[in-house]
Design a protein around this motif. Structure first.
Motif, PDB file in Angstrom:
ATOM      1  N   PHE A 298     128.083  66.284 -69.698  1.00 20.71           N
ATOM      2  CA  PHE A 298     129.412  66.352 -69.412  1.00 20.71           C
ATOM      3  C   PHE A 298     130.270  65.276 -69.206  1.00 20.71           C
ATOM      4  N   PRO A 299     131.570  65.145 -69.966  1.00 21.32           N
ATOM      5  CA  PRO A 299     132.126  63.791 -70.057  1.00 21.32           C
ATOM      6  C   PRO A 299     132.536  63.247 -68.686  1.00 21.32           C
ATOM      7  N   ILE A 300     132.673  63.763 -67.659  1.00 20.92           N
ATOM      8  CA  ILE A 300     132.663  63.301 -66.210  1.00 20.92           C
ATOM      9  C   ILE A 300     131.663  62.674 -65.919  1.00 20.92           C
ATOM     10  N   VAL A 301     131.239  61.364 -66.070  1.00 17.86           N
ATOM     11  CA  VAL A 301     130.085  60.741 -65.487  1.00 17.86           C
ATOM     12  C   VAL A 301     130.367  59.194 -65.146  1.00 17.86           C
ATOM     13  N   TYR A 302     129.478  59.270 -63.715  1.00 17.44           N
ATOM     14  CA  TYR A 302     129.513  57.896 -63.332  1.00 17.44           C
ATOM     15  C   TYR A 302     128.273  56.829 -63.902  1.00 17.44           C
ATOM     16  N   ASN A 303     127.137  57.592 -64.060  1.00 16.67           N
ATOM     17  CA  ASN A 303     126.004  56.873 -64.449  1.00 16.67           C
ATOM     18  C   ASN A 303     125.253  57.829 -65.267  1.00 16.67           C
ATOM     19  N   ILE A 304     125.210  57.596 -66.444  1.00 18.03           N
ATOM     20  CA  ILE A 304     124.527  58.510 -67.635  1.00 18.03           C
ATOM     21  C   ILE A 304     122.839  58.327 -67.464  1.00 18.03           C
ATOM     22  N   GLY A 305     122.256  57.250 -67.015  1.00 16.72           N
ATOM     23  CA  GLY A 305     121.085  57.294 -66.828  1.00 16.72           C
ATOM     24  C   GLY A 305     120.534  58.139 -65.690  1.00 16.72           C
TER      25      GLY A 305
END
Ligand SMILES: [Zn+2]
Ligand SMILES: [Zn+2]
Length: 225
Positions: free
Chosen positions: A165-172
């Protein structure tokens, strides 16, 4: 099985370009959903706040005797230097965060760092990703453990397709979080995404007064392959 809780999802708001409260003089069901379900906010002793985004952390002044359960990292994230950045700050309301700070000073917050137990058979687990201290909730039921994924997966498809989802702090961390949710649930039908309207279609209605759905019962459609 030692513990078998019931879990209900209550619809208290729907986001659209024009929000419902703009259209009606009467109070929004937001204010009355719990009561119409037969639960008084004053009687609620524990509130698990999965993260502090505005759609998950409002009305925390409406539970006068509750303890709030939150991850260390969510409090740090929502009150630290990242909030100087408009993009990261956007999903937060300073009023909600300030109220949580007041609850901290009132000794009404239990903090967790990673995994924690709220009650026998109810545990929280930090996954981060979407918000740095996002936690999911695992609840034992008669159909096995059900994981309330909150925004670790807005929609079933975010997790199933491994698509953020496009609201993201850390994709990992978000990607790791999908693995954690799957492991904790142990079956594709036992995780509940935070915002997927399909949930209201496949789980049994639990009230004729309010949009409530029984998540501890089997869904009418399976995602098992
Ligand atoms: Zn969120
Ligand atoms: Zn959300």
């Amino acid at each position: 099985m030692g513990n078998a809780y019931e879990i209900y999802a209550l619809r208290y708001a729907t986001m659209s370009p024009r929000t419902p409260q703009m259209n009606f003089l009467q109070p929004d069901p937001h204010d009355t959903a719990l009561e119409r379900f037969g639960v008084k906010a004053v009687d609620i002793k524990d509130v698990i706040v999965t993260h502090l985004h505005y759609d998950h952390a409002g009305n925390l002044d409406r539970f006068p005797t509750a303890r709030f359960h939150l991850q260390d990292r969510e409090m740090a994230y929502a009150t630290g230097r990242c909030m100087c950045n408009g993009l990261l700050r956007h999903p937060f309301s300073v009023e909600h965060v300030t109220l949580m700070v007041r609850h901290v000073y009132g000794e009404r917050v239990s903090f967790y760092s990673g995994d924690g137990e709220i009650a026998p058979g109810v545990t929280v687990h930090r996954v981060g990703g979407h918000s740095d201290g996002l936690q999911v909730v695992r609840v034992e039921t008669t159909r096995g453990p059900v994981v309330l994924a909150s925004d670790a997966a807005h929609y079933y498809a975010n997790l199933q397709k491994r698509s953020p989802f496009p609201i993201v702090y850390n994709i990992g961390d978000m990607a790791q979080g999908w693995e954690i949710v799957e492991r904790l649930a142990g079956h594709p039908d036992r995780f509940i995404p935070g915002h997927d309207p399909i949930v209201a279609e496949i789980y049994p209605r639990a009230s004729d007064k309010v949009d409530a759905f029984a998540l501890h019962l089997a869904p009418s459609r399976s995602f098992a392959k």
